[in-house]
Design a protein around this motif. Structure first.
Motif, PDB file in Angstrom:
ATOM      1  N   ARG A 333      67.815  -5.993  28.173  1.00 53.19           N
ATOM      2  CA  ARG A 333      67.865  -5.823  30.020  1.00 53.19           C
ATOM      3  C   ARG A 333      68.017  -5.486  30.424  1.00 53.19           C
ATOM      4  N   LEU A 334      69.085  -4.649  30.180  1.00 51.53           N
ATOM      5  CA  LEU A 334      69.819  -3.381  31.361  1.00 51.53           C
ATOM      6  C   LEU A 334      68.828  -2.413  31.000  1.00 51.53           C
ATOM      7  N   ALA A 335      67.675  -2.338  30.422  1.00 53.49           N
ATOM      8  CA  ALA A 335      66.659  -1.036  30.102  1.00 53.49           C
ATOM      9  C   ALA A 335      65.774  -1.499  30.919  1.00 53.49           C
ATOM     10  N   LEU A 336      65.606  -2.340  30.991  1.00 52.79           N
ATOM     11  CA  LEU A 336      64.422  -3.439  31.945  1.00 52.79           C
ATOM     12  C   LEU A 336      64.844  -3.050  33.272  1.00 52.79           C
ATOM     13  N   ARG A 337      66.038  -3.741  33.469  1.00 55.76           N
ATOM     14  CA  ARG A 337      66.143  -3.753  34.983  1.00 55.76           C
ATOM     15  C   ARG A 337      66.426  -1.892  35.445  1.00 55.76           C
ATOM     16  N   SER A 338      66.290  -0.833  34.502  1.00 56.13           N
ATOM     17  CA  SER A 338      66.717   0.379  34.798  1.00 56.13           C
ATOM     18  C   SER A 338      65.210   0.783  36.177  1.00 56.13           C
ATOM     19  N   GLU A 339      64.479   0.049  35.354  1.00 56.15           N
ATOM     20  CA  GLU A 339      62.492   0.696  35.851  1.00 56.15           C
ATOM     21  C   GLU A 339      61.853  -0.491  36.711  1.00 56.15           C
ATOM     22  N   LEU A 340      63.289  -1.204  37.178  1.00 60.57           N
ATOM     23  CA  LEU A 340      62.886  -2.562  38.254  1.00 60.57           C
ATOM     24  C   LEU A 340      61.832  -2.088  39.609  1.00 60.57           C
ATOM     25  N   GLU A 341      61.800  -1.107  39.859  1.00 57.71           N
ATOM     26  CA  GLU A 341      61.139  -0.308  40.753  1.00 57.71           C
ATOM     27  C   GLU A 341      60.838   1.279  40.419  1.00 57.71           C
ATOM     28  N   HIS A 342      60.501   0.606  39.238  1.00 58.99           N
ATOM     29  CA  HIS A 342      59.365   2.124  38.998  1.00 58.99           C
ATOM     30  C   HIS A 342      58.613   1.929  39.625  1.00 58.99           C
ATOM     31  N   ALA A 343      57.830   3.503  39.858  1.00 61.17           N
ATOM     32  CA  ALA A 343      56.811   3.737  41.217  1.00 61.17           C
ATOM     33  C   ALA A 343      55.553   3.005  40.737  1.00 61.17           C
ATOM     34  N   ASP A 344      55.247   2.604  39.518  1.00 56.79           N
ATOM     35  CA  ASP A 344      53.843   2.518  39.407  1.00 56.79           C
ATOM     36  C   ASP A 344      53.884   0.922  39.086  1.00 56.79           C
ATOM     37  N   PRO A 345      52.855   0.572  39.666  1.00 56.21           N
ATOM     38  CA  PRO A 345      53.219  -0.983  40.031  1.00 56.21           C
ATOM     39  C   PRO A 345      52.847  -1.987  38.866  1.00 56.21           C
ATOM     40  N   VAL A 346      52.116  -1.163  37.991  1.00 58.49           N
ATOM     41  CA  VAL A 346      51.707  -2.129  36.607  1.00 58.49           C
ATOM     42  C   VAL A 346      52.964  -1.929  35.775  1.00 58.49           C
ATOM     43  N   VAL A 347      53.913  -0.892  35.649  1.00 60.52           N
ATOM     44  CA  VAL A 347      55.038  -0.896  35.044  1.00 60.52           C
ATOM     45  C   VAL A 347      55.936  -1.813  35.444  1.00 60.52           C
ATOM     46  N   ARG A 348      55.976  -2.556  37.157  1.00 62.86           N
ATOM     47  CA  ARG A 348      56.760  -2.720  37.898  1.00 62.86           C
ATOM     48  C   ARG A 348      56.665  -4.684  37.168  1.00 62.86           C
ATOM     49  N   GLU A 349      54.979  -4.524  37.871  1.00 59.66           N
ATOM     50  CA  GLU A 349      54.812  -5.681  36.844  1.00 59.66           C
ATOM     51  C   GLU A 349      55.571  -6.365  35.373  1.00 59.66           C
ATOM     52  N   GLN A 350      55.004  -5.045  34.688  1.00 61.26           N
ATOM     53  CA  GLN A 350      55.580  -5.545  33.353  1.00 61.26           C
ATOM     54  C   GLN A 350      56.781  -6.127  32.816  1.00 61.26           C
ATOM     55  N   VAL A 351      57.528  -5.033  33.413  1.00 61.18           N
ATOM     56  CA  VAL A 351      58.782  -4.795  33.737  1.00 61.18           C
ATOM     57  C   VAL A 351      59.268  -6.485  34.238  1.00 61.18           C
ATOM     58  N   ALA A 352      58.508  -7.277  35.370  1.00 55.40           N
ATOM     59  CA  ALA A 352      58.890  -8.334  35.912  1.00 55.40           C
ATOM     60  C   ALA A 352      58.892  -9.592  34.702  1.00 55.40           C
ATOM     61  N   TRP A 353      58.259  -9.763  34.756  1.00 57.99           N
ATOM     62  CA  TRP A 353      57.559 -10.842  33.007  1.00 57.99           C
ATOM     63  C   TRP A 353      58.137 -10.333  32.122  1.00 57.99           C
ATOM     64  N   ALA A 354      58.699  -9.457  31.563  1.00 64.84           N
ATOM     65  CA  ALA A 354      59.223  -9.300  30.540  1.00 64.84           C
ATOM     66  C   ALA A 354      60.929 -10.403  30.824  1.00 64.84           C
ATOM     67  N   LEU A 355      61.323  -9.170  31.883  1.00 63.00           N
ATOM     68  CA  LEU A 355      62.609  -9.927  32.235  1.00 63.00           C
ATOM     69  C   LEU A 355      62.699 -11.468  32.556  1.00 63.00           C
ATOM     70  N   ALA A 356      61.279 -12.243  32.499  1.00 60.96           N
ATOM     71  CA  ALA A 356      61.524 -13.763  32.985  1.00 60.96           C
ATOM     72  C   ALA A 356      60.902 -14.365  31.498  1.00 60.96           C
ATOM     73  N   GLN A 357      60.562 -13.710  30.344  1.00 61.88           N
ATOM     74  CA  GLN A 357      60.772 -14.384  28.854  1.00 61.88           C
ATOM     75  C   GLN A 357      62.163 -13.972  28.519  1.00 61.88           C
ATOM     76  N   ALA A 358      63.189 -13.614  28.749  1.00 60.24           N
ATOM     77  CA  ALA A 358      64.561 -13.520  28.426  1.00 60.24           C
ATOM     78  C   ALA A 358      64.828 -16.130  28.539  1.00 60.24           C
ATOM     79  N   GLN A 359      65.593 -15.681  26.820  1.00 61.55           N
ATOM     80  CA  GLN A 359      65.948 -16.925  27.326  1.00 61.55           C
ATOM     81  C   GLN A 359      66.924 -17.344  28.386  1.00 61.55           C
ATOM     82  N   PRO A 360      66.685 -19.176  28.597  1.00 61.78           N
ATOM     83  CA  PRO A 360      67.935 -19.266  29.337  1.00 61.78           C
ATOM     84  C   PRO A 360      68.898 -19.392  29.015  1.00 61.78           C
ATOM     85  N   ALA A 361      70.504 -19.227  29.157  1.00 62.35           N
ATOM     86  CA  ALA A 361      71.689 -19.162  29.223  1.00 62.35           C
ATOM     87  C   ALA A 361      71.440 -20.706  28.740  1.00 62.35           C
TER      88      ALA A 361
END
Length: 361
Positions: A333-361
Motif C-alpha cells: 500500500r505504501l509503495a502504491l501511494r508513492s505513485e498516485l501522482e505519477h505523470a502517466d495517466p495509465v499508471v495513475r489509474e492502475q495504482v488507484a485501481w490497485a489500492l481499491a483492491q485492498a480488503q476493508p479492515a
C-alpha cells in the motif's frame, strides 16, 4: 557462387556449423506458404491480433517470403534453446509455485536474461558468413522475430516441430522452450521433412490459460493473452482481465509449464539466458521502487527495456492490486501511494485501481 553445388552435402555442413553456434536444430523450408494464407486472413479478420497493427498492415506479405526478400527460394530455420543452464529438473513445478506467492514478481523465463533478438541474430549472421565462405557470395537476410515472417509455419514445414494447441512449435526433443530464427536465401536447398503432430487428446495448455486466450486448438486471441497484455498492449488493461493476471508482470509461461512435452526442454549452453539479478524471485515492492534510470540500467540488453518504465510500473501496480485482494500488505500500500501522482495517466489509474483492491479492515 561455386558451380555444381552439392546442396545435400552443404546442408550436412550447415547442420554442423549450427551446432558449433549453439543452434539446437537447423531445417529448411520452401517459400510456397499459400496454404497458410486463409488461416492468417481469418485470424486477422477476427481481430485476434489486437493492437499489433503491423500484423494487419503487412497482410499476406508475411506468408510470401519471396515478396519480402526478392530472390528468396529457400528458408533456413534455426532453433535456439533458452532454459538457463542451472534450471532444475522440477522447473515447471517451481514456476507454478511462484504463482502461489502473490508478493513475488513473475517475469517470463525467456526474458530473465539477455535479449534473444541480439543473441540469435548474431548466430544466424555467423552461420550465413560460414555458408558464404563455402559457396561464395549469395543473397540472404536473417530474421529473429523482426519482420513480417510466418515463423511458426516455416518452422513446422522445416521439421522443427509441430504446431501445439497453444500455437507454439513443439519438439519431441526440446519441448517449446526455444527461440526460432530464419535466414531467407537465394539458394535452392533440399527441404526438411515435417514431423507429425503429437499433442493427441491433451488440452492442458487450453485448460490452464488464466484468461482463456486459447479459444480453440491452434487459435489464440492475443487480446486476452497475458503476454500480449503485459508487453504489447499500451493502454489500460481491461478490468475484467486484471484479476486473472495475478503476479505476472512480464509475459506468461503457463501454457508451457502445463505442457507434458516440456519435460524434454533443453538447457541452453549460453550464459546469455541466465537470469539477471532482480528478475527471478524479486518482490513486487522491490521492482516497483526502480526509478526510470534504474529501470533502464537494469534492463540494458534485455527484451524488457522496450516496454518502457511506465508500462513496467503499470504491470507491477496491477499485480500489487491482485496481491492486496488476497491479503493486506502495508508495504504494498505504501509503495502504491508513492505513485498516485505519477505523470502517466495509465499508471495513475492502475495504482488507484490497485489500492481499491485492498480488503476493508
Amino acid at each position: 557462387m561455386k558451380s555444381g553445388l552439392d546442396t545435400a552435402q552443404l546442408m550436412v555442413k550447415v547442420q554442423a556449423w549450427g551446432r558449433e553456434l549453439a543452434l539446437s536444430q537447423i531445417g529448411v523450408a520452401g517459400v510456397d506458404l499459400s496454404a497458410a494464407e486463409p488461416g492468417l486472413l481469418a485470424w486477422l479478420d477476427a481481430g485476434f491480433h489486437g493492437e499489433m497493427g503491423y500484423m494487419a498492415s503487412h497482410g499476406l506479405r508475411r506468408a510470401r517470403p519471396a515478396e519480402l526478400v526478392p530472390g528468396t527460394v529457400s528458408v533456413i530455420t534455426a532453433r535456439l534453446d533458452y532454459l538457463p543452464q542451472g534450471t532444475p529438473d522440477d522447473w515447471t513445478e517451481a514456476e507454478r509455485q511462484r504463482l502461489q506467492r502473490p508478493g513475488e514478481a513473475i517475469v517470463s523465463i525467456y526474458a530473465r536474461g539477455r535479449d534473444y533478438h541480439k543473441v540469435l541474430r548474431n548466430r544466424l549472421q555467423k552461420l550465413a558468413e560460414r555458408i558464404a565462405a563455402e559457396v561464395g557470395p549469395f543473397g540472404h537476410r536473417a530474421f529473429t522475430d523482426s519482420a513480417p515472417v510466418l515463423e511458426a509455419e516455416l518452422a513446422q514445414r522445416s521439421g522443427q516441430g509441430w504446431r501445439g494447441k497453444h500455437t507454439l512449435i513443439l519438439s519431441r526433443e526440446g519441448g517449446s522452450m526455444f527461440f526460432l530464427g530464419e535466414i531467407y536465401v537465394d539458394l535452392a536447398l533440399p527441404a526438411s521433412e515435417p514431423v507429425s503432430d503429437h499433442c493427441g487428446a491433451c488440452s492442458a495448455c487450453i485448460e490452464v490459460c488464466p484468461t482463456r486466450a486459447i479459444v480453440a486448438p491452434q487459435r489464440l486471441d492475443a487480446r486476452r493473452c497475458i503476454s500480449y497484455l503485459t508487453i504489447e498492449h499500451a493502454g489500460p488493461i481491461p478490468e475484467d482481465l486484471r484479476p486473472l493476471i495475478g503476479n505476472r508482470i512480464y509475459g506468461c509461461d503457463d501454457c508451457q509449464t502445463a505442457c507434458p512435452w516440456n519435460k524434454f526442454a533443453q538447457r541452453s549452453p549460453l550464459p546469455d539466458f541466465d537470469p539477471r539479478e532482480g528478475l527471478t524471485g524479486a518482490t513486487l515492492v522491490d521492482l516497483f521502487a526502480w526509478t526510470e534510470d534504474e529501470f533502464l540500467r537494469r534492463t540494458e540488453g534485455s527484451p524488457i527495456r522496450r516496454i518502457g518504465h511506465a508500462r513496467w510500473l503499470r504491470n507491477i501496480a496491477l499485480a500489487m492490486g491482485n496481491a492486496l485482494r488476497q491479503g493486506d500488505d502495508p508495504a504494498i500500500r505504501l509503495a502504491l501511494r508513492s505513485e498516485l501522482e505519477h505523470a502517466d495517466p495509465v499508471v495513475r489509474e492502475q495504482v488507484a485501481w490497485a489500492l481499491a483492491q485492498a480488503q476493508p479492515a
